[in-house]
Design a protein around this motif. Structure first.
Motif, PDB file in Angstrom:
ATOM      1  N   ALA A 137     -10.234  -3.039   5.227  1.00 56.48           N
ATOM      2  CA  ALA A 137     -10.755  -2.735   6.562  1.00 56.48           C
ATOM      3  C   ALA A 137      -9.910  -1.615   7.160  1.00 56.48           C
ATOM      4  CB  ALA A 137     -10.713  -3.969   7.457  1.00 56.48           C
ATOM      5  N   VAL A 138     -10.452  -0.963   8.198  1.00 55.37           N
ATOM      6  CA  VAL A 138      -9.748   0.088   8.924  1.00 55.37           C
ATOM      7  C   VAL A 138      -9.753  -0.294  10.402  1.00 55.37           C
ATOM      8  CG1 VAL A 138      -9.792   2.527   9.578  1.00 55.37           C
ATOM      9  CG2 VAL A 138     -10.397   1.872   7.273  1.00 55.37           C
ATOM     10  N   ASP A 139      -8.601  -0.141  11.077  1.00 53.31           N
ATOM     11  CA  ASP A 139      -8.565  -0.453  12.509  1.00 53.31           C
ATOM     12  C   ASP A 139      -8.815   0.813  13.334  1.00 53.31           C
ATOM     13  OD1 ASP A 139      -6.166   0.973  12.582  1.00 53.31           O
ATOM     14  OD2 ASP A 139      -4.901  -0.793  12.802  1.00 53.31           O
ATOM     15  N   ASP A 140      -8.675   0.701  14.654  1.00 54.76           N
ATOM     16  CA  ASP A 140      -8.981   1.826  15.540  1.00 54.76           C
ATOM     17  C   ASP A 140      -7.980   2.978  15.424  1.00 54.76           C
ATOM     18  OD1 ASP A 140      -6.948   0.355  16.693  1.00 54.76           O
ATOM     19  OD2 ASP A 140      -7.719   0.548  18.728  1.00 54.76           O
ATOM     20  N   LYS A 141      -6.826   2.754  14.776  1.00 61.40           N
ATOM     21  CA  LYS A 141      -5.840   3.818  14.554  1.00 61.40           C
ATOM     22  C   LYS A 141      -5.933   4.370  13.128  1.00 61.40           C
ATOM     23  CE  LYS A 141      -2.729   1.675  17.809  1.00 61.40           C
ATOM     24  NZ  LYS A 141      -1.608   0.754  17.926  1.00 61.40           N
ATOM     25  N   ASP A 142      -6.976   3.991  12.414  1.00 60.87           N
ATOM     26  CA  ASP A 142      -7.205   4.365  11.016  1.00 60.87           C
ATOM     27  C   ASP A 142      -6.164   3.807  10.058  1.00 60.87           C
ATOM     28  OD1 ASP A 142      -9.664   5.581  11.220  1.00 60.87           O
ATOM     29  OD2 ASP A 142      -8.848   7.598  11.487  1.00 60.87           O
ATOM     30  N   ASN A 143      -5.461   2.736  10.475  1.00 56.00           N
ATOM     31  CA  ASN A 143      -4.610   2.015   9.541  1.00 56.00           C
ATOM     32  C   ASN A 143      -5.526   1.256   8.588  1.00 56.00           C
ATOM     33  OD1 ASN A 143      -2.123   2.793  10.710  1.00 56.00           O
ATOM     34  ND2 ASN A 143      -2.388   1.233  12.284  1.00 56.00           N
ATOM     35  N   VAL A 144      -5.112   1.176   7.323  1.00 52.08           N
ATOM     36  CA  VAL A 144      -5.935   0.545   6.291  1.00 52.08           C
ATOM     37  C   VAL A 144      -5.334  -0.800   5.920  1.00 52.08           C
ATOM     38  CG1 VAL A 144      -6.937   0.824   4.000  1.00 52.08           C
ATOM     39  CG2 VAL A 144      -6.506   2.834   5.412  1.00 52.08           C
ATOM     40  N   TYR A 145      -6.167  -1.831   5.913  1.00 52.30           N
ATOM     41  CA  TYR A 145      -5.768  -3.191   5.550  1.00 52.30           C
ATOM     42  C   TYR A 145      -6.414  -3.512   4.203  1.00 52.30           C
ATOM     43  CZ  TYR A 145      -4.419  -3.629  10.441  1.00 52.30           C
ATOM     44  OH  TYR A 145      -3.825  -3.450  11.670  1.00 52.30           O
ATOM     45  N   VAL A 146      -5.590  -3.927   3.236  1.00 58.27           N
ATOM     46  CA  VAL A 146      -6.100  -4.257   1.904  1.00 58.27           C
ATOM     47  C   VAL A 146      -5.725  -5.693   1.576  1.00 58.27           C
ATOM     48  CG1 VAL A 146      -6.062  -3.679  -0.543  1.00 58.27           C
ATOM     49  CG2 VAL A 146      -5.858  -1.863   1.163  1.00 58.27           C
ATOM     50  N   VAL A 147      -6.722  -6.486   1.192  1.00 59.92           N
ATOM     51  CA  VAL A 147      -6.509  -7.878   0.810  1.00 59.92           C
ATOM     52  C   VAL A 147      -6.209  -7.922  -0.685  1.00 59.92           C
ATOM     53  CG1 VAL A 147      -7.545 -10.172   0.671  1.00 59.92           C
ATOM     54  CG2 VAL A 147      -8.106  -8.652   2.589  1.00 59.92           C
ATOM     55  N   ASP A 148      -5.033  -8.463  -1.036  1.00 58.30           N
ATOM     56  CA  ASP A 148      -4.617  -8.598  -2.436  1.00 58.30           C
ATOM     57  C   ASP A 148      -4.494 -10.092  -2.713  1.00 58.30           C
ATOM     58  OD1 ASP A 148      -3.834  -7.858  -4.954  1.00 58.30           O
ATOM     59  OD2 ASP A 148      -2.042  -6.765  -4.318  1.00 58.30           O
ATOM     60  N   THR A 149      -5.340 -10.622  -3.601  1.00 54.66           N
ATOM     61  CA  THR A 149      -5.457 -12.079  -3.754  1.00 54.66           C
ATOM     62  C   THR A 149      -4.388 -12.734  -4.615  1.00 54.66           C
ATOM     63  OG1 THR A 149      -6.985 -11.841  -5.616  1.00 54.66           O
ATOM     64  CG2 THR A 149      -7.942 -12.055  -3.409  1.00 54.66           C
ATOM     65  N   ILE A 150      -3.833 -12.026  -5.592  1.00 59.44           N
ATOM     66  CA  ILE A 150      -2.839 -12.660  -6.470  1.00 59.44           C
ATOM     67  C   ILE A 150      -1.557 -12.993  -5.699  1.00 59.44           C
ATOM     68  CG2 ILE A 150      -1.370 -12.331  -8.519  1.00 59.44           C
ATOM     69  CD1 ILE A 150      -4.253 -12.993  -9.232  1.00 59.44           C
ATOM     70  N   PRO A 151      -0.945 -12.048  -4.979  1.00 57.31           N
ATOM     71  CA  PRO A 151       0.208 -12.482  -4.182  1.00 57.31           C
ATOM     72  C   PRO A 151      -0.215 -13.094  -2.846  1.00 57.31           C
ATOM     73  CG  PRO A 151      -0.005 -10.101  -4.059  1.00 57.31           C
ATOM     74  CD  PRO A 151      -1.057 -10.592  -4.998  1.00 57.31           C
ATOM     75  N   LYS A 152      -1.532 -13.130  -2.575  1.00 57.60           N
ATOM     76  CA  LYS A 152      -2.079 -13.694  -1.333  1.00 57.60           C
ATOM     77  C   LYS A 152      -1.471 -13.015  -0.110  1.00 57.60           C
ATOM     78  CE  LYS A 152      -3.311 -18.165  -3.210  1.00 57.60           C
ATOM     79  NZ  LYS A 152      -3.244 -19.591  -3.072  1.00 57.60           N
ATOM     80  N   VAL A 153      -1.703 -11.693  -0.025  1.00 51.08           N
ATOM     81  CA  VAL A 153      -1.184 -10.915   1.095  1.00 51.08           C
ATOM     82  C   VAL A 153      -2.246  -9.930   1.579  1.00 51.08           C
ATOM     83  CG1 VAL A 153       1.218 -11.051   0.312  1.00 51.08           C
ATOM     84  CG2 VAL A 153      -0.189  -9.114  -0.383  1.00 51.08           C
ATOM     85  N   VAL A 154      -1.998  -9.439   2.791  1.00 50.75           N
ATOM     86  CA  VAL A 154      -2.757  -8.319   3.319  1.00 50.75           C
ATOM     87  C   VAL A 154      -1.746  -7.203   3.524  1.00 50.75           C
ATOM     88  CG1 VAL A 154      -4.164  -7.445   5.214  1.00 50.75           C
ATOM     89  CG2 VAL A 154      -4.431  -9.826   4.459  1.00 50.75           C
ATOM     90  N   ARG A 155      -1.967  -6.090   2.844  1.00 52.73           N
ATOM     91  CA  ARG A 155      -1.051  -4.957   2.957  1.00 52.73           C
ATOM     92  C   ARG A 155      -1.634  -3.954   3.930  1.00 52.73           C
ATOM     93  NH1 ARG A 155       1.313  -2.927  -2.116  1.00 52.73           N
ATOM     94  NH2 ARG A 155       2.839  -2.287  -0.599  1.00 52.73           N
ATOM     95  N   VAL A 156      -0.783  -3.400   4.801  1.00 54.02           N
ATOM     96  CA  VAL A 156      -1.211  -2.473   5.843  1.00 54.02           C
ATOM     97  C   VAL A 156      -0.590  -1.102   5.571  1.00 54.02           C
ATOM     98  CG1 VAL A 156      -1.344  -2.050   8.321  1.00 54.02           C
ATOM     99  CG2 VAL A 156      -1.267  -4.407   7.475  1.00 54.02           C
ATOM    100  N   PHE A 157      -1.431  -0.055   5.612  1.00 51.37           N
ATOM    101  CA  PHE A 157      -1.001   1.321   5.374  1.00 51.37           C
ATOM    102  C   PHE A 157      -1.412   2.194   6.549  1.00 51.37           C
ATOM    103  CE2 PHE A 157      -1.592  -0.646   1.300  1.00 51.37           C
ATOM    104  CZ  PHE A 157      -0.533  -0.180   0.528  1.00 51.37           C
ATOM    105  N   ASP A 158      -0.612   3.224   6.824  1.00 50.60           N
ATOM    106  CA  ASP A 158      -1.002   4.177   7.867  1.00 50.60           C
ATOM    107  C   ASP A 158      -2.027   5.157   7.274  1.00 50.60           C
ATOM    108  OD1 ASP A 158       0.352   6.162   6.436  1.00 50.60           O
ATOM    109  OD2 ASP A 158       1.917   6.439   7.936  1.00 50.60           O
ATOM    110  N   PRO A 159      -2.620   6.042   8.102  1.00 56.69           N
ATOM    111  CA  PRO A 159      -3.637   6.971   7.586  1.00 56.69           C
ATOM    112  C   PRO A 159      -3.127   7.909   6.486  1.00 56.69           C
ATOM    113  CG  PRO A 159      -3.734   6.895   9.966  1.00 56.69           C
ATOM    114  CD  PRO A 159      -2.521   6.113   9.562  1.00 56.69           C
ATOM    115  N   ASN A 160      -1.811   8.113   6.403  1.00 58.89           N
ATOM    116  CA  ASN A 160      -1.241   8.968   5.360  1.00 58.89           C
ATOM    117  C   ASN A 160      -0.926   8.212   4.079  1.00 58.89           C
ATOM    118  OD1 ASN A 160      -1.284  11.269   7.046  1.00 58.89           O
ATOM    119  ND2 ASN A 160       0.570  10.520   8.049  1.00 58.89           N
ATOM    120  N   GLY A 161      -1.160   6.910   4.060  1.00 62.96           N
ATOM    121  CA  GLY A 161      -0.919   6.109   2.864  1.00 62.96           C
ATOM    122  C   GLY A 161       0.439   5.460   2.801  1.00 62.96           C
ATOM    123  N   LYS A 162       1.235   5.587   3.862  1.00 57.36           N
ATOM    124  CA  LYS A 162       2.568   4.969   3.885  1.00 57.36           C
ATOM    125  C   LYS A 162       2.417   3.480   4.198  1.00 57.36           C
ATOM    126  CE  LYS A 162       6.871   4.956   6.416  1.00 57.36           C
ATOM    127  NZ  LYS A 162       7.412   5.189   7.734  1.00 57.36           N
TER     128      LYS A 162
END
Length: 172
Positions: A137-162
C-alpha cells in the motif's frame, strides 16, 4: 513420337505448377475485408460501472521502452537480460501515477516501475530484502508499505526506497 509426348507432358506440368504458384501468390496478396475488432477489457463487465480497465502488459524494463543511448549501448555491448515478474501478488500505484510498485511473491521482491524515468528497480535494493511478500500500500506521503508473511512484518519505505521502519505485532 514418345519424345514429343514427354515434352508435351512436361509443358503441361510446368503450366500447372505455374498456375498453382500464381494462385498461391494471389491468395497471399488478397486484402482482408474486415479487421479484427479490439475488445476493451473491463471489470466488472457492463451494464455495471467498470472500475478496472486493461491498458497493457508490464513485465520488465523492456516494456517501458528504451532511449536512443540505451539502444546504442545494446548494439555495442549486447542485449542485457532484465529480470521479469514471476508471481505478482500486489499492484500499488503512487498517487501521481509516476511509479508502480509490483509485489512479486515468486522472486521474492518488489519491482518499482518508474514511468517518468523509464527505469525498473527493486524496493530495498538489488538484494531484494524480502522473504515472502504478498501485498502493499502507499500512504498520503507516498511511503510504501509491504507485507512480508514469512517474518510476519510490514516493512515501510520512503518514496526513494529507503527503509524507514518495520512494523511487527503478534497478530500479524
Amino acid at each position: 513420337m514418345s519424345a514429343v509426348v514427354n515434352r508435351r507432358n512436361a509443358r503441361v506440368r510446368v503450366r500447372r505448377i505455374a498456375v498453382g504458384g500464381l494462385f498461391v501468390f494471389l491468395a497471399g496478396c488478397a486484402a482482408v475485408s474486415e479487421r479484427p475488432k479490439f475488445t476493451e477489457l473491463l471489470w466488472p463487465a457492463p451494464p455495471e460501472t467498470p472500475r478496472i480497465k486493461f491498458v497493457g502488459l508490464l513485465r520488465n524494463q523492456e516494456d517501458l521502452g528504451r532511449s536512443a543511448g540505451e539502444l546504442f549501448l545494446e548494439g555495442l555491448l549486447g542485449k542485457k537480460v532484465s529480470e521479469s515478474l514471476s508471481q505478482p501478488m500486489g499492484v500499488v500505484p503512487t498517487r501521481d501515477g509516476r511509479r508502480l510498485y509490483v509485489v512479486d511473491h515468486g522472486k521474492p521482491a518488489v519491482f518499482v516501475f518508474d514511468f517518468e524515468r523509464r527505469r525498473t528497480s527493486f524496493l530495498g535494493g538489488e538484494d531484494h530484502e524480502f522473504k515472502s511478500p504478498v501485498g502493499g500500500a502507499v500512504d498520503d506521503k507516498d511511503n510504501v508499505y509491504v507485507v512480508d508473511t514469512i517474518p510476519k512484518v510490514v516493512r515501510v519505505f520512503d518514496p526513494n526506497g529507503k527503509s524507514l521502519r518495520t512494523i511487527t505485532h503478534e497478530s500479524l
